[in-house]
Scaffold this active site. Structure first.
Site, mmCIF file in Angstrom:
data_model
loop_
_atom_site.group_PDB
_atom_site.id
_atom_site.type_symbol
_atom_site.label_atom_id
_atom_site.label_comp_id
_atom_site.label_asym_id
_atom_site.label_seq_id
_atom_site.Cartn_x
_atom_site.Cartn_y
_atom_site.Cartn_z
ATOM 1 N N ASN A 9 -45.870 -72.251 -59.516
ATOM 2 C CA ASN A 9 -47.190 -72.206 -60.130
ATOM 3 C C ASN A 9 -46.803 -71.417 -61.447
ATOM 4 O O ASN A 9 -46.906 -69.997 -61.504
ATOM 5 C CB ASN A 9 -48.284 -71.524 -59.466
ATOM 6 C CG ASN A 9 -49.654 -71.052 -60.102
ATOM 7 O OD1 ASN A 9 -49.691 -71.466 -61.514
ATOM 8 N ND2 ASN A 9 -50.276 -70.409 -59.381
ATOM 9 N N TRP A 10 -46.841 -72.021 -62.647
ATOM 10 C CA TRP A 10 -46.310 -71.249 -64.007
ATOM 11 C C TRP A 10 -47.498 -70.561 -64.423
ATOM 12 O O TRP A 10 -47.207 -69.721 -65.262
ATOM 13 C CB TRP A 10 -45.809 -72.408 -64.924
ATOM 14 C CG TRP A 10 -44.515 -73.034 -64.655
ATOM 15 C CD1 TRP A 10 -43.783 -72.519 -63.595
ATOM 16 C CD2 TRP A 10 -43.750 -73.698 -65.753
ATOM 17 N NE1 TRP A 10 -42.503 -73.281 -63.820
ATOM 18 C CE2 TRP A 10 -42.590 -74.023 -64.803
ATOM 19 C CE3 TRP A 10 -43.916 -74.370 -66.684
ATOM 20 C CZ2 TRP A 10 -41.499 -74.689 -65.341
ATOM 21 C CZ3 TRP A 10 -42.978 -75.089 -67.303
ATOM 22 C CH2 TRP A 10 -41.750 -75.422 -66.709
ATOM 23 N N LYS A 11 -48.718 -70.620 -64.080
ATOM 24 C CA LYS A 11 -49.997 -69.883 -64.466
ATOM 25 C C LYS A 11 -50.043 -70.311 -66.051
ATOM 26 O O LYS A 11 -49.562 -71.376 -66.422
ATOM 27 C CB LYS A 11 -49.999 -68.329 -64.124
ATOM 28 C CG LYS A 11 -49.759 -68.257 -62.623
ATOM 29 C CD LYS A 11 -49.977 -67.029 -62.345
ATOM 30 C CE LYS A 11 -49.653 -66.852 -60.622
ATOM 31 N NZ LYS A 11 -50.128 -65.723 -59.966
ATOM 32 N N HIS A 94 -57.226 -70.984 -56.386
ATOM 33 C CA HIS A 94 -56.416 -69.751 -56.581
ATOM 34 C C HIS A 94 -57.233 -68.701 -56.842
ATOM 35 O O HIS A 94 -58.224 -68.539 -57.532
ATOM 36 C CB HIS A 94 -55.414 -70.013 -57.801
ATOM 37 C CG HIS A 94 -54.431 -69.132 -57.944
ATOM 38 N ND1 HIS A 94 -54.617 -67.763 -58.276
ATOM 39 C CD2 HIS A 94 -53.182 -69.269 -57.659
ATOM 40 C CE1 HIS A 94 -53.378 -67.099 -58.299
ATOM 41 N NE2 HIS A 94 -52.612 -68.030 -57.819
ATOM 42 N N GLU A 96 -57.013 -66.262 -58.754
ATOM 43 C CA GLU A 96 -57.361 -65.991 -60.209
ATOM 44 C C GLU A 96 -58.638 -66.681 -60.708
ATOM 45 O O GLU A 96 -59.319 -66.340 -61.459
ATOM 46 C CB GLU A 96 -55.786 -66.151 -61.094
ATOM 47 C CG GLU A 96 -54.868 -65.262 -60.817
ATOM 48 C CD GLU A 96 -53.585 -65.431 -61.016
ATOM 49 O OE1 GLU A 96 -53.383 -66.508 -61.521
ATOM 50 O OE2 GLU A 96 -52.870 -64.873 -60.569
ATOM 51 N N GLU A 166 -52.315 -67.015 -49.681
ATOM 52 C CA GLU A 166 -51.731 -66.175 -50.891
ATOM 53 C C GLU A 166 -52.588 -64.742 -50.772
ATOM 54 O O GLU A 166 -53.797 -64.640 -51.391
ATOM 55 C CB GLU A 166 -52.004 -66.605 -52.273
ATOM 56 C CG GLU A 166 -51.127 -67.880 -52.410
ATOM 57 C CD GLU A 166 -50.913 -68.196 -53.950
ATOM 58 O OE1 GLU A 166 -49.675 -68.195 -54.155
ATOM 59 O OE2 GLU A 166 -51.560 -67.939 -54.795
ATOM 60 N N GLY A 172 -48.147 -61.098 -57.863
ATOM 61 C CA GLY A 172 -47.792 -60.653 -59.267
ATOM 62 C C GLY A 172 -47.425 -58.917 -59.078
ATOM 63 O O GLY A 172 -47.534 -58.253 -60.018
ATOM 64 N N SER A 211 -45.442 -62.782 -54.514
ATOM 65 C CA SER A 211 -44.108 -61.944 -54.877
ATOM 66 C C SER A 211 -43.083 -62.627 -54.193
ATOM 67 O O SER A 211 -42.083 -61.924 -53.731
ATOM 68 C CB SER A 211 -44.411 -60.565 -54.553
ATOM 69 O OG SER A 211 -45.338 -60.089 -55.458
ATOM 70 N N GLY A 232 -45.090 -67.668 -57.998
ATOM 71 C CA GLY A 232 -45.393 -67.656 -59.682
ATOM 72 C C GLY A 232 -44.311 -67.118 -60.287
ATOM 73 O O GLY A 232 -43.667 -67.770 -61.126
ATOM 74 N N GLY A 233 -44.290 -65.800 -60.557
ATOM 75 C CA GLY A 233 -43.207 -65.199 -61.407
ATOM 76 C C GLY A 233 -41.774 -65.798 -61.405
ATOM 77 O O GLY A 233 -41.081 -66.078 -62.406
HETATM 78 P P1 13P Z 1 -46.315 -64.267 -57.996
HETATM 79 O O1 13P Z 1 -45.038 -65.160 -57.126
HETATM 80 O O2 13P Z 1 -45.971 -63.909 -59.283
HETATM 81 O O3 13P Z 1 -46.751 -63.110 -57.320
HETATM 82 O O4 13P Z 1 -47.456 -65.206 -58.062
HETATM 83 C C1 13P Z 1 -47.983 -65.851 -57.012
HETATM 84 C C2 13P Z 1 -48.912 -66.817 -56.992
HETATM 85 O O5 13P Z 1 -50.251 -66.808 -57.229
HETATM 86 C C3 13P Z 1 -48.677 -68.193 -57.079
HETATM 87 O O6 13P Z 1 -49.769 -68.997 -57.192
#
Ligand code: 13P
Length: 252
Positions: A9-11, A94, A96, A166, A172, A211, A232-233
């Site tokens: 997930n590149w956000k 999600h 967010e 999640e 993050g 993470s 994500g990251g």
């Molecule tokens: P991180 O891997 O950066 O913690 O993000 C997780 C995430 O929200 C994937 O959707």
């Protein structure tokens, strides 16, 4: 056997040029891909990536979708638009989007039903906050999200959904849930799905997100009820993502 998924997930990261560079570098690597690999970039990157991924097993996912096919919904993107680009997965629910954009379980449920009726695979995110976990309410919270988001879903469609657990406190933050905690919650979700839809619990795929790093992926993927990761990251770094998709299969 459930096929594993490693989804990135590149956000809101990567311009179209950066996305093209990433995929060129990624495809040039010697990948030891274990299951399905899905990249969920920002909408504007989907078109250039779809051109790069013609005849490639790496799949494309979107990070959002609207419930209507077309019309006066400024700023939104519809199912037919995504399908035209070859998108197969869509992340919904999600944390967010729940927190920042105030998306409710009810709206997420409508998106889920829309995706299922359109043959797109929803990646439905669930997860508790730190406050809820500290109060010992994580199972109740995840169960209430699950029940609300699965409203009106038919039994024969449930196994087409991918669920991503999640925990918000792990996103993050660099502070991943332990693989045991991830397993416990994924197993709980599977048991709840089985209660709601007898016979479907063992079919549905459940991912962990929060993470996830190359250093933790093997331990995570060795867990019985964890079918993959939503990352994500670490999915933004070519070398890290390569290591994630090439996790070691533990048959013990
Ligand atoms: P991180 O891997 O950066 O913690 O993000 C997780 C995430 O929200 C994937 O959707």
């Amino acid at each position: 056997m459930r096929q594993s998924i490693i989804a990135g997930n590149w956000k809101m990261n990567m311009t179209p040029s950066e996305a093209e560079k990433f995929i060129d570098e990624f495809l040039a690597l010697d990948l030891d891909r274990k299951g399905e690999v899905v990249i969920c970039p920002p909408f504007v990157d989907l078109y250039p990536l779809s051109k790069k991924l013609v005849d490639n097993p790496i799949k494309l996912g979107a990070q959002n979708v609207h419930t209507e096919d077309a019309g006066a919904f400024t700023g939104e993107v519809s199912v037919p638009m995504l399908k035209d680009l070859g998108v197969q997965y869509v992340i919904i629910g999600h944390s967010e989007r729940r927190e920042i954009f105030k998306e409710s379980n009810d709206f997420i449920n409508k998106k889920l039903l829309k995706l299922l009726s359109s043959n797109l695979v929803p990646i439905l995110c669930l997860g508790e906050s730190l406050e809820e976990r500290q109060a010992g309410r994580e199972f109740d919270l995840v169960k209430s999200q699950l029940l609300a988001c699965l409203k009106d879903v038919d039994s024969d469609q449930v196994s087409n959904i991918v669920i991503a657990y999640e925990p918000i406190w792990a996103i993050g933050t660099g502070k991943s849930a332990s693989s045991d905690d991830a397993e416990t919650m994924c197993k709980f979700i599977r048991t709840e799905v089985e209660k709601l839809y007898p016979g479907q619990g063992q079919k549905i795929r459940i991912l962990y997100g929060g993470s996830v790093k190359p250093a933790t992926i093997n331990e995570l993927m060795a867990k019985e009820n964890v079918d993959g990761a939503l990352v994500g990251g670490a999915s933004l770094k070519v070398e890290d993502f390569k290591e994630l998709v090439s996790y070691e299969v533990n048959h013990d």
